[in-house]
Motif scaffolding. Sequence first.
Motif, PDB file in Angstrom:
ATOM      1  N   GLU A  57      32.236  24.893  33.382  1.00 24.09           N
ATOM      2  CA  GLU A  57      32.734  25.121  32.028  1.00 24.09           C
ATOM      3  C   GLU A  57      33.951  26.048  31.976  1.00 24.09           C
ATOM      4  N   ARG A  58      34.241  26.736  33.053  1.00 23.68           N
ATOM      5  CA  ARG A  58      35.242  27.796  33.006  1.00 23.68           C
ATOM      6  C   ARG A  58      36.657  27.322  32.688  1.00 23.68           C
ATOM      7  N   PRO A  59      37.072  26.099  33.090  1.00 22.91           N
ATOM      8  CA  PRO A  59      38.426  25.676  32.722  1.00 22.91           C
ATOM      9  C   PRO A  59      38.650  25.558  31.214  1.00 22.91           C
ATOM     10  N   SER A  60      37.572  25.378  30.452  1.00 20.85           N
ATOM     11  CA  SER A  60      37.714  25.217  29.004  1.00 20.85           C
ATOM     12  C   SER A  60      37.759  26.557  28.278  1.00 20.85           C
ATOM     13  N   LEU A  61      37.572  27.655  28.979  1.00 20.89           N
ATOM     14  CA  LEU A  61      37.576  28.973  28.351  1.00 20.89           C
ATOM     15  C   LEU A  61      39.016  29.464  28.134  1.00 20.89           C
ATOM     16  N   PRO A  62      39.217  30.355  27.171  1.00 23.21           N
ATOM     17  CA  PRO A  62      40.564  30.922  26.954  1.00 23.21           C
ATOM     18  C   PRO A  62      40.885  31.989  27.998  1.00 23.21           C
ATOM     19  N   LEU A  63      41.060  31.553  29.232  1.00 25.68           N
ATOM     20  CA  LEU A  63      41.279  32.468  30.347  1.00 25.68           C
ATOM     21  C   LEU A  63      42.669  33.088  30.287  1.00 25.68           C
ATOM     22  N   LEU A  64      42.805  34.256  30.901  1.00 27.09           N
ATOM     23  CA  LEU A  64      44.130  34.854  31.032  1.00 27.09           C
ATOM     24  C   LEU A  64      45.014  33.937  31.867  1.00 27.09           C
ATOM     25  N   PRO A  65      46.247  33.672  31.446  1.00 33.18           N
ATOM     26  CA  PRO A  65      47.154  32.864  32.274  1.00 33.18           C
ATOM     27  C   PRO A  65      47.501  33.617  33.563  1.00 33.18           C
ATOM     28  N   PRO A  66      48.024  32.921  34.574  1.00 39.02           N
ATOM     29  CA  PRO A  66      48.233  33.559  35.885  1.00 39.02           C
ATOM     30  C   PRO A  66      48.994  34.869  35.848  1.00 39.02           C
ATOM     31  N   GLY A  67      50.113  34.917  35.136  1.00 44.54           N
ATOM     32  CA  GLY A  67      50.886  36.144  35.110  1.00 44.54           C
ATOM     33  C   GLY A  67      50.117  37.303  34.509  1.00 44.54           C
ATOM     34  N   GLU A  68      49.404  37.045  33.424  1.00 43.62           N
ATOM     35  CA  GLU A  68      48.629  38.098  32.771  1.00 43.62           C
ATOM     36  C   GLU A  68      47.449  38.521  33.637  1.00 43.62           C
ATOM     37  N   ALA A  69      46.822  37.562  34.317  1.00 40.94           N
ATOM     38  CA  ALA A  69      45.704  37.895  35.206  1.00 40.94           C
ATOM     39  C   ALA A  69      46.191  38.791  36.351  1.00 40.94           C
ATOM     40  N   ARG A  70      47.350  38.470  36.910  1.00 45.53           N
ATOM     41  CA  ARG A  70      47.895  39.299  37.996  1.00 45.53           C
ATOM     42  C   ARG A  70      48.192  40.715  37.498  1.00 45.53           C
ATOM     43  N   ASN A  71      48.810  40.813  36.334  1.00 48.37           N
ATOM     44  CA  ASN A  71      49.152  42.133  35.804  1.00 48.37           C
ATOM     45  C   ASN A  71      47.904  42.952  35.509  1.00 48.37           C
ATOM     46  N   TYR A  72      46.878  42.300  34.960  1.00 50.14           N
ATOM     47  CA  TYR A  72      45.633  43.002  34.655  1.00 50.14           C
ATOM     48  C   TYR A  72      44.995  43.538  35.931  1.00 50.14           C
ATOM     49  N   ALA A  73      44.863  42.683  36.955  1.00 47.91           N
ATOM     50  CA  ALA A  73      44.251  43.122  38.209  1.00 47.91           C
ATOM     51  C   ALA A  73      45.061  44.245  38.848  1.00 47.91           C
ATOM     52  N   ALA A  74      46.382  44.160  38.767  1.00 51.85           N
ATOM     53  CA  ALA A  74      47.227  45.197  39.352  1.00 51.85           C
ATOM     54  C   ALA A  74      47.103  46.520  38.600  1.00 51.85           C
ATOM     55  N   GLU A  75      47.020  46.453  37.269  1.00 54.35           N
ATOM     56  CA  GLU A  75      46.881  47.683  36.492  1.00 54.35           C
ATOM     57  C   GLU A  75      45.536  48.350  36.771  1.00 54.35           C
ATOM     58  N   VAL A  76      44.486  47.542  36.853  1.00 53.82           N
ATOM     59  CA  VAL A  76      43.178  48.102  37.211  1.00 53.82           C
ATOM     60  C   VAL A  76      43.260  48.788  38.563  1.00 53.82           C
ATOM     61  N   ARG A  77      43.851  48.115  39.545  1.00 52.69           N
ATOM     62  CA  ARG A  77      43.913  48.688  40.889  1.00 52.69           C
ATOM     63  C   ARG A  77      44.693  49.994  40.917  1.00 52.69           C
ATOM     64  N   GLY A  78      45.791  50.075  40.189  1.00 50.71           N
ATOM     65  CA  GLY A  78      46.537  51.326  40.152  1.00 50.71           C
ATOM     66  C   GLY A  78      45.696  52.485  39.656  1.00 50.71           C
ATOM     67  N   ARG A  79      44.920  52.239  38.604  1.00 48.62           N
ATOM     68  CA  ARG A  79      44.055  53.303  38.074  1.00 48.62           C
ATOM     69  C   ARG A  79      42.918  53.627  39.037  1.00 48.62           C
ATOM     70  N   VAL A  80      42.404  52.602  39.711  1.00 44.64           N
ATOM     71  CA  VAL A  80      41.311  52.815  40.663  1.00 44.64           C
ATOM     72  C   VAL A  80      41.760  53.705  41.818  1.00 44.64           C
ATOM     73  N   LEU A  81      42.979  53.534  42.292  1.00 44.46           N
ATOM     74  CA  LEU A  81      43.454  54.363  43.400  1.00 44.46           C
ATOM     75  C   LEU A  81      43.518  55.832  42.995  1.00 44.46           C
ATOM     76  N   ASP A  82      43.846  56.097  41.744  1.00 42.60           N
ATOM     77  CA  ASP A  82      43.799  57.484  41.259  1.00 42.60           C
ATOM     78  C   ASP A  82      42.358  57.993  41.242  1.00 42.60           C
ATOM     79  N   VAL A  83      41.441  57.163  40.783  1.00 48.50           N
ATOM     80  CA  VAL A  83      40.022  57.557  40.738  1.00 48.50           C
ATOM     81  C   VAL A  83      39.500  57.810  42.146  1.00 48.50           C
ATOM     82  N   LEU A  84      39.908  56.988  43.090  1.00 49.55           N
ATOM     83  CA  LEU A  84      39.429  57.137  44.467  1.00 49.55           C
ATOM     84  C   LEU A  84      39.778  58.513  45.022  1.00 49.55           C
ATOM     85  N   GLN A  85      40.946  59.011  44.718  1.00 45.53           N
ATOM     86  CA  GLN A  85      41.366  60.301  45.269  1.00 45.53           C
ATOM     87  C   GLN A  85      40.618  61.479  44.658  1.00 45.53           C
ATOM     88  N   SER A  86      40.057  61.280  43.470  1.00 47.79           N
ATOM     89  CA  SER A  86      39.414  62.414  42.780  1.00 47.79           C
ATOM     90  C   SER A  86      37.893  62.332  42.765  1.00 47.79           C
TER      91      SER A  86
END
Length: 446
Positions: free
Chosen positions: A98-127
């Motif tokens: 069923e997942r193709p019929s969902l309003p999924l994030l388009p590729p560019g937005e999905a990449r940006n979201y994952a990258a933004e999460v990772r940037g914040r996670v690296l800060d959390v990892l250090q602290s």
Amino acid sequence: MTDPAIDGDALHFDADTLRERALTTLTTARARTTLLTSCVEDPDLTAQHSPLMSPLVWDLAHIGNQEEQWLLRAVAGREAMRPEIDGLYDAFEHPRAERPSLPLLPPGEARNYAAEVRGRVLDVLQSTAFHGTRLTEAGFAFGMIAQHEQQHDETMLITHQLRKGPQALTAPDPDPVPLFTGPSEVLVPGGPFTMGTSTEPWALDNERPAHRREVAPFHIDTTPVTNAAYQAFIEDGGYDEERWWTPQGWAHIRQHSIHAPLFWHRDGKQWLRRRFGVTEVVPPDEPVLHVCWYEADAYARWAGRRLPTEAEWEKAARHDPAGDRSMRYPWGDADPAPVHANLGQRHLRPAPTGSYPEGESPLGVRQLIGDVWEWTASDFLPYPGFQAFPYKEYSEVFFGPEYKVLRGGSFAVDAVACRGTFRNWDYPIRRQIFSGFRTARSAGDV
């Protein structure tokens, strides 16, 4: 990274080593995710290449969403970045078909979201202090997320194998090795051994707790079953003889007209296979790949043998009779290196049987880690004293006779998600996974 110090069965990592390990495994996983989602154009990311698999773009955003939920919200206590998408990327809320019929994030937005999460996670990892809660103890949550991403990377690699079209991924082949002429099987002595773990810092809940298990003496194949051996089963009419199959297996192969491993087809007198967009002759000395549990079980019966139980497989992989102890890996306690096993998508195929002599167990069993997931005879069940952590949906909801256990990992598995205690499971009909097997027999059986 530094190898852990071994103190009996306990593993001790200092905080700096744990932080380095977490950073390295998260970075390695993200590099692989990027490769798998950048080697094709956006239409291939949003398409569903098989109803068994999600669109690649779903996996990409799901990876970011899980990382946000566990590392930013649960560990760091931060506000949700995109709470409106949690349901879209909940694996239990929407079946893959069923997942193709969902309003999924388009590729560019999905990449940006994952990258933004990772940037914040690296800060959390250090602290983050690696103590105080079960999630942060020994950096468990970071290890869990690294394993989760690598598991989805393997899933995405399966999607690439199912994808029609030209080759999109390349990798060097494993080094050739002389034809293996060692013994065909190894005797594993009977007696108790320690199964599972209570000390591996990033072990998942279904690997726990460590417990003693009694195993009768048995013989196990030195290497996984090869394509050549499996072809002999086919040529002997193995798919046409009901006596080799369980009733459910016979019904399944008849209903779906299965006559060979997935992706194989005959061209005259030779067998060909499709592998990541390339058609090639089936190599005789590689472990057979893309067979379901029913096929593995039928082959074993035809050969006068059986599949090993999960406990037998783990004893063959971890038991050191000289020290009467269970090791992390067949070769010992050191983390996997390229000389030990075919892991991490370093190659896009199994290595020839008999490869990696430095990775063999003390009893002389080879290729127990990497190359192909190995079907066992066992249902996926909890160990005595099992406790779900950190959520029931990782393991507990799957326990039962519907699923069979696979062990050992494949060439598509990263070392962080593969160890002597690691447990995988799937339906006995599954063939798109990178699955093979080896056989066993009880001591005394002819």
